[in-house]
Structure formats: structure tokens, C-alpha cells
Scaffold this motif. Structure first.
Motif, PDB file in Angstrom:
ATOM      1  N   LEU A 252       0.834  -1.204   0.000  1.00 10.86           N
ATOM      2  CA  LEU A 252       0.000   0.000   0.000  1.00 10.86           C
ATOM      3  C   LEU A 252       0.870   1.257   0.000  1.00 10.86           C
ATOM      4  N   LEU A 253       1.872   1.265   0.877  1.00 12.80           N
ATOM      5  CA  LEU A 253       2.756   2.428   0.976  1.00 12.80           C
ATOM      6  C   LEU A 253       3.544   2.621  -0.313  1.00 12.80           C
ATOM      7  N   ASN A 254       4.002   1.514  -0.908  1.00 11.19           N
ATOM      8  CA  ASN A 254       4.748   1.602  -2.161  1.00 11.19           C
ATOM      9  C   ASN A 254       3.910   2.200  -3.281  1.00 11.19           C
ATOM     10  N   ASN A 255       2.598   2.004  -3.199  1.00 13.92           N
ATOM     11  CA  ASN A 255       1.709   2.478  -4.257  1.00 13.92           C
ATOM     12  C   ASN A 255       0.984   3.773  -3.899  1.00 13.92           C
ATOM     13  N   GLY A 256       1.521   4.490  -2.898  1.00 13.66           N
ATOM     14  CA  GLY A 256       1.050   5.846  -2.652  1.00 13.66           C
ATOM     15  C   GLY A 256       0.107   6.066  -1.490  1.00 13.66           C
ATOM     16  N   ALA A 257      -0.244   5.020  -0.744  1.00 10.59           N
ATOM     17  CA  ALA A 257      -1.142   5.215   0.408  1.00 10.59           C
ATOM     18  C   ALA A 257      -0.429   6.019   1.495  1.00 10.59           C
ATOM     19  N   ASP A 258      -1.191   6.852   2.213  1.00  9.46           N
ATOM     20  CA  ASP A 258      -0.559   7.621   3.285  1.00  9.46           C
ATOM     21  C   ASP A 258      -0.496   6.787   4.557  1.00  9.46           C
ATOM     22  N   LEU A 259       0.487   7.107   5.375  1.00 10.59           N
ATOM     23  CA  LEU A 259       0.786   6.315   6.568  1.00 10.59           C
ATOM     24  C   LEU A 259      -0.398   6.238   7.530  1.00 10.59           C
ATOM     25  N   ASN A 260      -1.119   7.334   7.684  1.00 11.73           N
ATOM     26  CA  ASN A 260      -2.229   7.357   8.635  1.00 11.73           C
ATOM     27  C   ASN A 260      -3.369   6.427   8.196  1.00 11.73           C
ATOM     28  N   SER A 261      -3.622   6.363   6.901  1.00 13.65           N
ATOM     29  CA  SER A 261      -4.665   5.456   6.398  1.00 13.65           C
ATOM     30  C   SER A 261      -4.285   4.003   6.633  1.00 13.65           C
ATOM     31  N   VAL A 262      -3.007   3.690   6.406  1.00 11.57           N
ATOM     32  CA  VAL A 262      -2.524   2.329   6.647  1.00 11.57           C
ATOM     33  C   VAL A 262      -2.622   1.997   8.134  1.00 11.57           C
ATOM     34  N   LYS A 263      -2.315   2.967   8.970  1.00 12.45           N
ATOM     35  CA  LYS A 263      -2.434   2.792  10.426  1.00 12.45           C
ATOM     36  C   LYS A 263      -3.853   2.382  10.803  1.00 12.45           C
ATOM     37  N   GLU A 264      -4.845   3.076  10.252  1.00  9.39           N
ATOM     38  CA  GLU A 264      -6.244   2.787  10.576  1.00  9.39           C
ATOM     39  C   GLU A 264      -6.645   1.394  10.082  1.00  9.39           C
ATOM     40  N   LEU A 265      -6.207   1.042   8.893  1.00  6.24           N
ATOM     41  CA  LEU A 265      -6.541  -0.267   8.342  1.00  6.24           C
ATOM     42  C   LEU A 265      -5.932  -1.400   9.166  1.00  6.24           C
ATOM     43  N   LEU A 266      -4.713  -1.174   9.653  1.00  4.72           N
ATOM     44  CA  LEU A 266      -4.034  -2.196  10.447  1.00  4.72           C
ATOM     45  C   LEU A 266      -4.557  -2.282  11.881  1.00  4.72           C
ATOM     46  N   GLY A 267      -5.231  -1.220  12.339  1.00  6.76           N
ATOM     47  CA  GLY A 267      -5.727  -1.220  13.707  1.00  6.76           C
ATOM     48  C   GLY A 267      -4.667  -0.875  14.728  1.00  6.76           C
ATOM     49  N   HIS A 268      -3.649  -0.110  14.304  1.00  5.35           N
ATOM     50  CA  HIS A 268      -2.601   0.315  15.229  1.00  5.35           C
ATOM     51  C   HIS A 268      -3.083   1.475  16.096  1.00  5.35           C
ATOM     52  N   ALA A 269      -2.609   1.499  17.334  1.00  2.00           N
ATOM     53  CA  ALA A 269      -2.989   2.579  18.243  1.00  2.00           C
ATOM     54  C   ALA A 269      -2.227   3.861  17.934  1.00  2.00           C
ATOM     55  N   SER A 270      -1.021   3.735  17.379  1.00  2.00           N
ATOM     56  CA  SER A 270      -0.223   4.929  17.094  1.00  2.00           C
ATOM     57  C   SER A 270       0.553   4.748  15.796  1.00  2.00           C
ATOM     58  N   LEU A 271       0.991   5.855  15.233  1.00  2.00           N
ATOM     59  CA  LEU A 271       1.769   5.810  13.993  1.00  2.00           C
ATOM     60  C   LEU A 271       3.113   5.121  14.195  1.00  2.00           C
ATOM     61  N   ALA A 272       3.630   5.173  15.421  1.00  2.00           N
ATOM     62  CA  ALA A 272       4.926   4.557  15.695  1.00  2.00           C
ATOM     63  C   ALA A 272       4.912   3.071  15.345  1.00  2.00           C
ATOM     64  N   SER A 273       3.785   2.412  15.592  1.00  2.00           N
ATOM     65  CA  SER A 273       3.681   0.985  15.277  1.00  2.00           C
ATOM     66  C   SER A 273       3.667   0.751  13.778  1.00  2.00           C
ATOM     67  N   THR A 274       3.088   1.683  13.042  1.00  2.00           N
ATOM     68  CA  THR A 274       2.962   1.521  11.594  1.00  2.00           C
ATOM     69  C   THR A 274       4.271   1.836  10.880  1.00  2.00           C
ATOM     70  N   GLN A 275       5.101   2.690  11.468  1.00  2.00           N
ATOM     71  CA  GLN A 275       6.320   3.133  10.797  1.00  2.00           C
ATOM     72  C   GLN A 275       7.320   2.012  10.565  1.00  2.00           C
ATOM     73  N   VAL A 276       7.152   0.896  11.281  1.00  2.00           N
ATOM     74  CA  VAL A 276       8.040  -0.252  11.065  1.00  2.00           C
ATOM     75  C   VAL A 276       7.902  -0.778   9.645  1.00  2.00           C
ATOM     76  N   TYR A 277       6.764  -0.498   9.005  1.00  2.00           N
ATOM     77  CA  TYR A 277       6.521  -1.002   7.651  1.00  2.00           C
ATOM     78  C   TYR A 277       7.056  -0.069   6.567  1.00  2.00           C
ATOM     79  N   THR A 278       7.628   1.066   6.950  1.00  3.74           N
ATOM     80  CA  THR A 278       8.008   2.057   5.936  1.00  3.74           C
ATOM     81  C   THR A 278       9.346   1.783   5.287  1.00  3.74           C
ATOM     82  N   HIS A 279      10.163   0.873   5.848  1.00  2.00           N
ATOM     83  CA  HIS A 279      11.505   0.705   5.283  1.00  2.00           C
ATOM     84  C   HIS A 279      11.462   0.246   3.830  1.00  2.00           C
ATOM     85  N   SER A 280      10.504  -0.611   3.516  1.00  3.90           N
ATOM     86  CA  SER A 280      10.411  -1.111   2.145  1.00  3.90           C
ATOM     87  C   SER A 280       9.920  -0.029   1.193  1.00  3.90           C
ATOM     88  N   SER A 281       8.959   0.770   1.650  1.00  7.38           N
ATOM     89  CA  SER A 281       8.450   1.829   0.792  1.00  7.38           C
ATOM     90  C   SER A 281       9.522   2.888   0.561  1.00  7.38           C
TER      91      SER A 281
END
Length: 298
Positions: A252-281
Motif C-alpha cells: 500500500l505504501l509503495n503504491n502511494g497510500a498515506d501512513l495514517n490510512s494504513v495505520k487505521e486499516l491495520l488497527g494500530h494505536a499509534s503511527l509509531a507501530s505503523t512506521q516499522v513497515y516504511t523501510h520497504s516503501s
């Protein structure tokens, strides 16, 4: 001690709304420390321990080859207990007030490539029979929704809303979230429900995903399913449901999704948890940058 432990358990159940599994983990960690404290310091009441005693326990755990991740989890259980004792004014200062968590090496989770996912799904493009239809749907749900393994296992038939193309998921700490599903997933869900209805015997009727014997799935079953299909197309070390969740977020991130939207889809409580997925993007972004910038042309 029994009274405060019981009160702590009730607090975790009613106020924190933790799952039975999490509560048992907390209580087991506390009980283990209590046993250690009794043997090494002849003290039953862990409400009166000092940090030196806790540090001795930590050293003992490390000496017994308990990983830093596991040690930190055990200490987290103790911290929660002492925080609760502070809350009910049973103690005035937590013995873990100045404790620093043990350092852990960050392991990079390598997601599947889009090609690898496509190869798996192409291999079961036209599933036949209950098991193939179920397996394809499970793989597709992981990849298109980022759902957790426990969330998928706990899905119930009533959680699927065909009219709105959504599923209701019960996440960590019993938090519900609504996840949209793609039209193709709606079709797969309909086909699966039809195949499911043909099972000879269904014991766990309320749950959506079942074995061919009509029983609710378990963690190891789902892990083996994902590992089996992806072992045929990928040489990556880890091939698990969590890697598919990781793949969902990364693609999703590679194809332009914003981090906050991905956070909501994953059900993370904070962006810090989602940022672990950004290395590939970021790797993908770097590639695009290097391929596109005029100063990098030769």
C-alpha cells in the motif's frame, strides 16, 4: 498478595479489557517472579521488593538464555502490576521506576514481492472444493486487508456485511474496527459461504473459517497454510501470516497510500507501530528517485 493479584486480574479484565491470553501471561510472569523471590530472598510479598531483587531476577533470566524480548515482556508485566498498586495506593513508589528496558536487535521483516503474491494466487486461481476455496480466501484476506491471524480466526459469519462490502474485526484489547473489502473478495466470500454450507458436520457454527471437519481454525493451522503456499514461490526465511500483513502494508505504501490510512486499516494505536513497515516503501522511493533524477543520469 492474593487479594491484590485478584484485584489486578479484575482490573485487566474490566478496565483494560485485555484478552484471557494476555491476562494469563501477566499473571504467570508475576507468579514466576514471586517464586524466584521466595527461593532467593525468602520473601513472599513482592509488593515490598526493591529494584536490586528485580535486577537479580533479570540477570537470572538472561543467564538462562531467555531472550531480551521475553525478559522485557516479563518486566512489562511487573511494571503493570506495580503501576496498579500505585493506582490503588498500595505502594508509594514503583521499584521499577528507573528501570531501562534491555536493548533488542531490530529484525527487518522482509515482505513478499508483488510477483510472489501473484504467483501464489495464480496457482489457486480457479479453486475447487471447500478447502481450496477457503485457502484462497484466507490468503487474499490477509493480503487485501492486513488482518491479524487471531482476528481472522475469530471472524464470525455475522461479521461479514455483504451489502456494505466490509468486515468487522475484533482486534487487540477487544477494539472493533470496520475494514473495507474489495469486490473480488466479496465474490470469494460468497463462494466460500456456499462451499461451507455443504460441510457434513459443523460444530463451531458461529465462526466463519472452519476445517473440513467443521471446527474453528487454530493458530498453527493458519501458519502452516500460509507457509505451505508461499514456500512454493519464495525463498524468504519467514513465510507467515504476519509477513502477509507486513506485505499488505508495504505494498500500500509503495503504491502511494498515506501512513495514517494504513495505520487505521491495520488497527494500530499509534503511527509509531505503523512506521516499522516504511523501510520497504522508502527503498522503493529511493529506487524511483535514483532512476528519475537528472543528476543521476550518465
Amino acid at each position: 498478595m492474593v487479594n491484590t493479584t485478584d484485584a489486578f486480574m479484575a482490573y485487566l479484565q474490566k478496565e483494560k479489557k485485555y484478552s484471557p491470553h494476555t491476562i494469563n501471561a501477566y499473571l504467570n510472569d508475576i507468579a514466576n517472579f514471586q517464586s524466584f523471590n521466595k527461593v532467593h530472598f525468602d520473601q513472599n510479598n513482592i509488593e515490598k521488593v526493591n529494584y536490586s531483587q528485580i535486577r537479580t531476577w533479570i540477570v537470572s533470566l538472561v543467564d538462562n538464555d531467555i531472550s531480551n524480548v521475553s525478559v522485557n515482556r516479563k518486566i512489562s508485566s511487573l511494571k503493570a502490576f506495580y503501576k496498579f498498586l500505585l493506582k490503588i495506593k498500595q505502594i508509594e513508589v514503583s521499584p521499577l521506576l528507573k528501570h531501562k528496558t534491555l536493548k533488542i536487535s531490530k529484525k527487518i521483516q522482509i515482505p513478499f514481492s508483488e510477483k510472489e503474491v501473484a504467483e501464489v494466487l495464480t496457482g489457486i486461481q480457479n479453486p475447487s472444493g471447500f478447502e481450496e476455496v477457503r485457502d484462497k480466501l484466507i490468503i487474499d484476506l490477509f493480503y487485501t486487508t492486513g488482518i491479524r491471524r487471531t482476528e481472522l480466526i475469530r471472524l464470525k459469519g455475522l461479521d461479514v456485511d455483504f451489502s456494505n462490502n466490509t468486515i468487522k474485526v475484533l482486534g487487540k484489547r477487544n477494539k472493533e474496527r470496520i475494514i473495507p473489502v474489495l469486490p473480488i473478495i466479496k465474490e470469494e466470500l460468497s463462494l466460500y459461504v456456499f462451499e461451507r454450507s455443504s460441510l457434513e458436520s459443523i460444530k463451531d457454527k458461529e465462526f466463519l473459517f472452519l476445517t473440513k471437519k467443521g471446527l474453528k481454525l487454530n493458530d498453527s493451522f493458519v501458519y502452516r497454510l500460509i507457509n505451505s503456499y508461499f514456500s512454493a514461490v519464495s525463498e524468504k526465511v519467514k513465510k507467515s501470516p504476519h509477513i502477509l500483513r507486513h506485505t499488505f502494508a508495504t505494498h500500500l505504501l509503495n503504491n502511494g497510500a498515506d501512513l495514517n490510512s494504513v495505520k487505521e486499516l491495520l488497527g494500530h494505536a499509534s503511527l509509531a507501530s505503523t512506521q516499522v513497515y516504511t523501510h520497504s516503501s522508502l527503498s522503493e522511493l529511493k529506487k524511483v528517485y535514483e532512476d528519475s533524477h537528472p543528476r543521476n543520469k550518465r
